[in-house]
Scaffold this motif. Sequence first.
Motif, PDB file in Angstrom:
ATOM      1  N   ARG A 123       0.830  -1.220   0.000  1.00 48.71           N
ATOM      2  CA  ARG A 123       0.000   0.000   0.000  1.00 48.71           C
ATOM      3  C   ARG A 123       0.856   1.259   0.000  1.00 48.71           C
ATOM      4  NH1 ARG A 123      -3.267  -3.264   3.572  1.00 48.71           N
ATOM      5  NH2 ARG A 123      -2.190  -2.375   5.378  1.00 48.71           N
ATOM      6  N   LEU A 124       1.973   1.200   0.723  1.00 54.18           N
ATOM      7  CA  LEU A 124       2.848   2.373   0.798  1.00 54.18           C
ATOM      8  C   LEU A 124       3.493   2.665  -0.561  1.00 54.18           C
ATOM      9  CD1 LEU A 124       4.097   4.580   2.513  1.00 54.18           C
ATOM     10  CD2 LEU A 124       5.853   2.956   3.244  1.00 54.18           C
ATOM     11  N   VAL A 125       3.891   1.616  -1.274  1.00 50.88           N
ATOM     12  CA  VAL A 125       4.476   1.806  -2.607  1.00 50.88           C
ATOM     13  C   VAL A 125       3.460   2.434  -3.548  1.00 50.88           C
ATOM     14  CG1 VAL A 125       5.361   0.598  -4.644  1.00 50.88           C
ATOM     15  CG2 VAL A 125       6.185  -0.024  -2.369  1.00 50.88           C
ATOM     16  N   LYS A 126       2.240   1.937  -3.537  1.00 50.61           N
ATOM     17  CA  LYS A 126       1.189   2.506  -4.403  1.00 50.61           C
ATOM     18  C   LYS A 126       0.964   3.976  -4.070  1.00 50.61           C
ATOM     19  CE  LYS A 126      -2.505   0.259  -5.450  1.00 50.61           C
ATOM     20  NZ  LYS A 126      -3.769  -0.532  -5.350  1.00 50.61           N
ATOM     21  N   TYR A 127       0.971   4.289  -2.782  1.00 51.04           N
ATOM     22  CA  TYR A 127       0.762   5.678  -2.346  1.00 51.04           C
ATOM     23  C   TYR A 127       1.897   6.572  -2.832  1.00 51.04           C
ATOM     24  CZ  TYR A 127       0.097   9.569   0.927  1.00 51.04           C
ATOM     25  OH  TYR A 127      -0.084  10.817   1.487  1.00 51.04           O
ATOM     26  N   ASN A 129       3.976   6.087  -5.301  1.00 50.72           N
ATOM     27  CA  ASN A 129       4.025   6.195  -6.762  1.00 50.72           C
ATOM     28  C   ASN A 129       3.089   7.283  -7.274  1.00 50.72           C
ATOM     29  OD1 ASN A 129       5.995   4.283  -7.235  1.00 50.72           O
ATOM     30  ND2 ASN A 129       4.548   2.602  -7.510  1.00 50.72           N
ATOM     31  N   LYS A 130       2.075   7.599  -6.466  1.00 51.91           N
ATOM     32  CA  LYS A 130       1.154   8.676  -6.836  1.00 51.91           C
ATOM     33  C   LYS A 130       1.594  10.006  -6.229  1.00 51.91           C
ATOM     34  CE  LYS A 130      -2.953   5.755  -7.376  1.00 51.91           C
ATOM     35  NZ  LYS A 130      -4.327   5.467  -6.871  1.00 51.91           N
ATOM     36  N   ALA A 131       1.899   9.976  -4.932  1.00 54.20           N
ATOM     37  CA  ALA A 131       2.245  11.227  -4.243  1.00 54.20           C
ATOM     38  C   ALA A 131       3.637  11.717  -4.614  1.00 54.20           C
ATOM     39  CB  ALA A 131       2.138  11.028  -2.731  1.00 54.20           C
ATOM     40  N   ARG A 132       4.571  10.790  -4.780  1.00 61.60           N
ATOM     41  CA  ARG A 132       5.947  11.081  -5.176  1.00 61.60           C
ATOM     42  C   ARG A 132       6.650  12.074  -4.227  1.00 61.60           C
ATOM     43  NH1 ARG A 132       7.077   8.873  -9.981  1.00 61.60           N
ATOM     44  NH2 ARG A 132       5.334   8.254 -11.303  1.00 61.60           N
ATOM     45  N   ASN A 133       6.292  12.036  -2.965  1.00 61.31           N
ATOM     46  CA  ASN A 133       6.920  12.962  -2.023  1.00 61.31           C
ATOM     47  C   ASN A 133       8.085  12.347  -1.255  1.00 61.31           C
ATOM     48  OD1 ASN A 133       5.075  11.278  -0.826  1.00 61.31           O
ATOM     49  ND2 ASN A 133       4.211  12.797   0.558  1.00 61.31           N
ATOM     50  N   TYR A 134       8.166  11.013  -1.228  1.00 67.79           N
ATOM     51  CA  TYR A 134       9.277  10.338  -0.574  1.00 67.79           C
ATOM     52  C   TYR A 134       9.650   9.089  -1.364  1.00 67.79           C
ATOM     53  CZ  TYR A 134       8.611  13.299   3.514  1.00 67.79           C
ATOM     54  OH  TYR A 134       8.518  14.374   4.345  1.00 67.79           O
ATOM     55  N   THR A 135      10.802   8.539  -1.035  1.00 64.76           N
ATOM     56  CA  THR A 135      11.259   7.289  -1.648  1.00 64.76           C
ATOM     57  C   THR A 135      11.333   6.213  -0.586  1.00 64.76           C
ATOM     58  OG1 THR A 135      12.535   8.427  -3.362  1.00 64.76           O
ATOM     59  CG2 THR A 135      13.148   6.151  -2.872  1.00 64.76           C
ATOM     60  N   LEU A 136      10.803   5.047  -0.903  1.00 63.69           N
ATOM     61  CA  LEU A 136      10.867   3.889  -0.009  1.00 63.69           C
ATOM     62  C   LEU A 136      11.984   2.977  -0.485  1.00 63.69           C
ATOM     63  CD1 LEU A 136       9.589   2.239   2.338  1.00 63.69           C
ATOM     64  CD2 LEU A 136       8.248   1.051   0.592  1.00 63.69           C
ATOM     65  N   VAL A 137      12.875   2.613   0.431  1.00 60.15           N
ATOM     66  CA  VAL A 137      13.981   1.707   0.122  1.00 60.15           C
ATOM     67  C   VAL A 137      13.805   0.431   0.938  1.00 60.15           C
ATOM     68  CG1 VAL A 137      16.468   1.368   0.071  1.00 60.15           C
ATOM     69  CG2 VAL A 137      15.516   3.663  -0.295  1.00 60.15           C
ATOM     70  N   VAL A 138      13.591  -0.684   0.260  1.00 59.65           N
ATOM     71  CA  VAL A 138      13.509  -1.974   0.938  1.00 59.65           C
ATOM     72  C   VAL A 138      14.898  -2.584   0.961  1.00 59.65           C
ATOM     73  CG1 VAL A 138      12.555  -4.315   0.867  1.00 59.65           C
ATOM     74  CG2 VAL A 138      11.101  -2.363   0.291  1.00 59.65           C
ATOM     75  N   VAL A 139      15.460  -2.699   2.148  1.00 56.03           N
ATOM     76  CA  VAL A 139      16.781  -3.307   2.312  1.00 56.03           C
ATOM     77  C   VAL A 139      16.567  -4.801   2.520  1.00 56.03           C
ATOM     78  CG1 VAL A 139      18.936  -3.311   3.608  1.00 56.03           C
ATOM     79  CG2 VAL A 139      17.647  -1.173   3.324  1.00 56.03           C
ATOM     80  N   GLY A 140      16.608  -5.528   1.436  1.00 53.08           N
ATOM     81  CA  GLY A 140      16.315  -6.951   1.443  1.00 53.08           C
ATOM     82  C   GLY A 140      15.782  -7.341   0.083  1.00 53.08           C
ATOM     83  N   ARG A 141      15.253  -8.555  -0.016  1.00 50.19           N
ATOM     84  CA  ARG A 141      14.680  -8.999  -1.282  1.00 50.19           C
ATOM     85  C   ARG A 141      13.307  -8.378  -1.477  1.00 50.19           C
ATOM     86  NH1 ARG A 141      16.635 -13.860   0.710  1.00 50.19           N
ATOM     87  NH2 ARG A 141      14.531 -14.621   1.133  1.00 50.19           N
ATOM     88  N   ASN A 142      12.876  -8.345  -2.720  1.00 49.52           N
ATOM     89  CA  ASN A 142      11.568  -7.783  -3.049  1.00 49.52           C
ATOM     90  C   ASN A 142      10.483  -8.537  -2.290  1.00 49.52           C
ATOM     91  OD1 ASN A 142       9.204  -6.856  -4.391  1.00 49.52           O
ATOM     92  ND2 ASN A 142      10.446  -6.358  -6.172  1.00 49.52           N
ATOM     93  N   PRO A 143       9.662  -7.842  -1.520  1.00 48.46           N
ATOM     94  CA  PRO A 143       8.741  -8.538  -0.610  1.00 48.46           C
ATOM     95  C   PRO A 143       7.492  -9.106  -1.247  1.00 48.46           C
ATOM     96  CG  PRO A 143       8.488  -6.185  -0.403  1.00 48.46           C
ATOM     97  CD  PRO A 143       9.630  -6.402  -1.350  1.00 48.46           C
ATOM     98  N   PHE A 144       7.140  -8.687  -2.460  1.00 48.85           N
ATOM     99  CA  PHE A 144       5.875  -9.175  -3.004  1.00 48.85           C
ATOM    100  C   PHE A 144       5.908  -9.281  -4.526  1.00 48.85           C
ATOM    101  CE2 PHE A 144       5.407  -4.723  -3.606  1.00 48.85           C
ATOM    102  CZ  PHE A 144       5.641  -4.124  -2.388  1.00 48.85           C
ATOM    103  N   LEU A 145       7.047  -9.724  -5.037  1.00 47.32           N
ATOM    104  CA  LEU A 145       7.187  -9.974  -6.470  1.00 47.32           C
ATOM    105  C   LEU A 145       6.811  -8.758  -7.293  1.00 47.32           C
ATOM    106  CD1 LEU A 145       5.714 -13.607  -6.626  1.00 47.32           C
ATOM    107  CD2 LEU A 145       8.098 -12.906  -6.368  1.00 47.32           C
TER     108      LEU A 145
END
Length: 242
Positions: A123-127, A129-145
């Motif tokens: 949900r945070l990634v979808k948010y 991608n629209k708001a574009r106010n911050y960047t999310l960095v997942v330190v690890g493997r991709n959590p949901f393909l």
Amino acid sequence: MHYEQLIYLVHDFHCCCPTVNFIYKNNYCGLNCADCPLARKLERSWYPVWKKLFFKIDRVICFSQSSKDICLKFYPHIENKIQIIPHSMDYCHFIHLENISGNKIGVIGNCSNIAKGKNVIFRLVKYLNKARNYTLVVVGRNPFLMNRQSENFIVTGSYKLENLPEILIQNQIGLIVFTSIWPETFSYAVSELMMLGIPIISLKLGAQGEKLMNYSNAFFVDDLSPESIIECAEKVFKRDEK
């Protein structure tokens, strides 16, 4: 005759519920067993078996006060058998990082199931991608393909623990969101991050909440919706700008 003690270790809550982590219909149930249709079945089958087992067990070891409290909610008769013995953190030699700065939001670990925060991240990634106010960095493997990275979503891939401080600095991660939605029994991840001194956003729940209550860089949210996370993140980043 040599007598071996029978010890039960509370690494999860299988003894309390077959869901293991209290995830019901993709959410944490809040231990509201009175309203749970599954609980009525368990009263007849699950709990009687575990109660008999606990009468035979010599010691029940929990790794946090939170876990002890949860176990006693279901099995008050084992109070005199429970010990709280936290896991050792001797393997981790992190020190506070003085140069952690940046306005990117980090998530540590694979978080590949709902309990660990798979849906929170989705949900945070979808948010973002629209708001574009911050960047999310997942330190690890991709959590949901989700294979498509973007300006607002980066996956670093697998990492070695000793490289985590460098990864945080290189990716300009200024805070961590601990996305777990269930009451963790110990939480190595939170323990490691606290040693680094980085700000952490979390629910006030389980062992993670118990640890973070005594951590000056903890920021609690009532829920892990994208709106709550971003609102809290903005407060953290504005604080750090002063």
